[in-house]
Design an enzyme around this catalytic site. Sequence first.
Site, short mmCIF file in Angstrom:
data_model
loop_
_atom_site.label_atom_id
_atom_site.label_comp_id
_atom_site.label_asym_id
_atom_site.label_seq_id
_atom_site.Cartn_x
_atom_site.Cartn_y
_atom_site.Cartn_z
N GLU A 196 -2.09 -0.65 0.52
CA GLU A 196 -1.40 0.50 -0.06
C GLU A 196 -1.81 0.73 -1.51
OE1 GLU A 196 2.84 0.33 0.56
OE2 GLU A 196 2.60 1.09 2.58
N GLU A 241 11.75 -8.72 0.64
CA GLU A 241 11.82 -7.94 1.88
C GLU A 241 12.60 -8.66 2.98
OE1 GLU A 241 8.19 -4.94 1.40
OE2 GLU A 241 7.54 -6.94 1.99
N CYS A 270 -4.66 0.45 -20.10
CA CYS A 270 -5.14 -0.58 -21.03
C CYS A 270 -6.50 -0.19 -21.64
CB CYS A 270 -5.25 -1.92 -20.30
SG CYS A 270 -6.69 -2.03 -19.23
N GLU A 323 1.58 0.56 9.66
CA GLU A 323 2.88 -0.04 9.32
C GLU A 323 3.96 1.02 9.43
OE1 GLU A 323 3.07 -2.35 5.69
OE2 GLU A 323 0.92 -2.65 5.75
#
Length: 654
Positions: free
Chosen positions: A150, A353, A160, A305
Site C-alpha cells: 500500500e 490490528e 526532508c 485485501e
Amino acid sequence: MGLTRVPGLLFGGDYNPEQWPEEVWEEDVRLMARAGVNIVTVGVFSWSRLEPAPGVHDFGWLDRILDLLHAHGIAADLATATATPPPWLVRRHPEMLPVDAAGTRLEFGSRQGYCPSSPVFRDATVRLARAMAERYRDHPALVMWHVGNEYADHTAECFCEESARDFRRWLERRYGTLDGLNSAWGTSCWGQHYTDWAQLAPPRKAPGPVNPTQVLDWRRFSSDALLACFEAERRVLKEVTPGIPVTTNFMSILHHLDYWKWAAAEDVVSDDAYPDPADPRAGVKAALSYDLMRSLKRQPWLLLESAPSAVSWREVNVPKEPGTMRLHSLQAVAHGSDGVMFFQWRQARYGPEKFHSAMLPHGGTDTRQWRETLALGADVRRLAEVAGSTTSAEVALVLDWESWWGLEAPESLPSNRLRLHALLLSWYAPLHARGIAVDLTPPDRDLSGYKVVIAPNLYLCTAEQAAALAAFPGRLVVGPFSGVVDAADHVHEGGAPGPLRELLGLRTEEFWPIPDGLTQEVVTADGTRLVARTWSEWLEVDDAQVVARYCGGPLDGRPAITRRGRATYLGCLPEDVAPVLDEVLDAAGVTGVTGPDLPEGVEACRRGDLLFLLNHGAAAATVPLPASGTDLLTGRHLHGSVDIAPRDAVVLKH
Ligand code: GLA
C-alpha cells in the site's frame, strides 16, 4: 489465462505466520485447505525477521512455511518484505525516517517508516528483494511477487533534505533550465524568482499559501518517487524470476498516486478495498473503484485485501452483517477481480490490528465468521470459470490525476468544495443504478470504442487532451470548471474552457461558486427542474444550444447547460444528473444489461458470458432476466425473472 498459474479464482488472504508459534502453522494450513484457500500473501512486514542484522538473513522460518503451504496445495503471493524497514537500519540511518511538511521527523514504531527518496532505503530494499528472489526463484509455492505494501498509505510524501535533493533533480529533468522553471512556476508572483537550483525546496509549511505549481509538481514528484521505489525492486525481480508476475496492492481511488502510471509498471493490478458497512453508499463507491482497477490495464485484476467483517482503523468499526462478506466479495468478482482475498487469514492477538476481523477469528472454527469463510470458499470454487474473462463498456468516465491534484490544491481556487471523487460518483451512481458498465479512462487514451465519454471535471486540460476529446466521435459530457488551466496550472489564454472552447462553443466568463447550504434552481428547455449546489458559472455561448437555464438567483435566465453537436457542457452541479444523463444515453443507444427495469438496490454486471445480479438492498427484489440460464451459485435453472433475497446474489450463465 489467469493472473497466476493457480487455476480458477484465487481465494485467500494475508498470512502472518511469524506472529504465531510454529505449532499453530499446521492447524493454519489444514484449515486453509478446508476453506479452499489456494493462495496466501506472506512476509509483508517480515523484514526485521528475515534480516535481523545487516546482511544477515534468517530464511529458515520462511522456508518452512512455504514448504508447508506448498505441501497443502497453497500458493504464495510472496512479499519482498520491504514495507517496514527494520529498527537496526533506521537507527543506523535516522535520516531515512520521513519528515512531515512542518519539519517533524516521524519516529520508528509503526510501519512505512521511510523517506521514499532515501538511497539507504532504496538500496536496502533492492538487496533484500534480490536475496528473496534468489532464494525462492525455484520454490514451487511462489506464484506472484508482492512489492512493498500500500504505497502512500502512511508515507505519501517526505519533506526532508534528501527529498529536497531528489525533487531538485526531478525539476531539472522536467524543466532543463531555471528560466523554464521560473516561468512554469510563475515566480514573478509574490517575488519567488529562483536564481540557483539549490534554492528550491519541497512545499514545506510556509507563512501563507504555497505556490500552486510548486505543489502540483510536488504531487507529480511524490507519486514518481514512490514509483521509483517499486520499480527498483521490480527490476531485480524481473531479472531473477522473469516468469513470476509482480504486483503491489493499490488503495482503490487514491489521491496521492497516479495509478495510470503505476499500473503500466505492474504485471497484475491488485487492490485493497474496505467498503464501510455503515455507509449506505458503500456498494456504489466500491463498484467505482473496482471499475477503475479493471480499467487500469484493461484486464482482470485481483482483490488482494478486503475485510471479512470489521476493520480496526475507523472511528467506529462496524462489522458486516451475515451475507455481506459474500456479497462484497462477489461484487469484486463481478467487476473483474480474478479472486477474493482478505486481510487477514488468522485474527491477530496483539498489535494495532488485533480487533480487525479475519477469515479465522479469535473464536476459532465455531463462529459465524468461520462458517461464512467456508461457504464463501465454496462459492468461489463454483465460479472458477469466471477467471480471465473481461467486461466491455460503452461508457467511460475520465479520471486524470494531474487534473485531480490541481483541482484539490488548497488555498487558491474559487471554491474548495469541488472534490473529484464526489464528482465521479455523481455520474457513476446513476449509471450503476441502470446496470450500465463503465470504464475509467485518462482523457488521452484511445476513446473510439466508447459511445459515451463523461469528464465530470477536467480542471487541468492540455491542448493534446482537448484534441483527443474533440476527436471522440461519440457523445461527450463535460462537467464544470473544466479546461481552466494548462499543465503548469496557468489559466488558459482567454479563460475557461480553454482548449475546449471550440468543441463546446462557449466560454466561462465568471466562476460563481454557491455558498454551503444554498441551492440554485436550473430549468431545462422541457421544463424539468434541477437543483444545483456548490457551483455555477456565468457562461457566454458562442455557438451552442442552451439545454437548461438558471432560474432565480444571481444568474437568473443565463445558460447553465449547453450542447454543441455531440458535446454537452454543464456549468453547474445538479444534485441529480439523471435527466441530462438519460438524454445522452438515449441518443447514444446505451442501455443497461437487464433493460430499464432493474429494481433499486440491485446491481447488474456482465462479465464474459455471465450476468451477476447482486441485491444490496434491504428488501427482496424480483429481477427480470434478459435470457434464461443457470445460476452458477445454486445450479438452479432460471427463466423469466428471479427473486433475490437481501444480500443474496445470482450468477447467471446463458
Ligand atoms: C491494508 C494493509 C494491511 C492491513 C489492512 C487493514 O489492507 O495492507 O496490512 O493494515 O489494511 O485493513
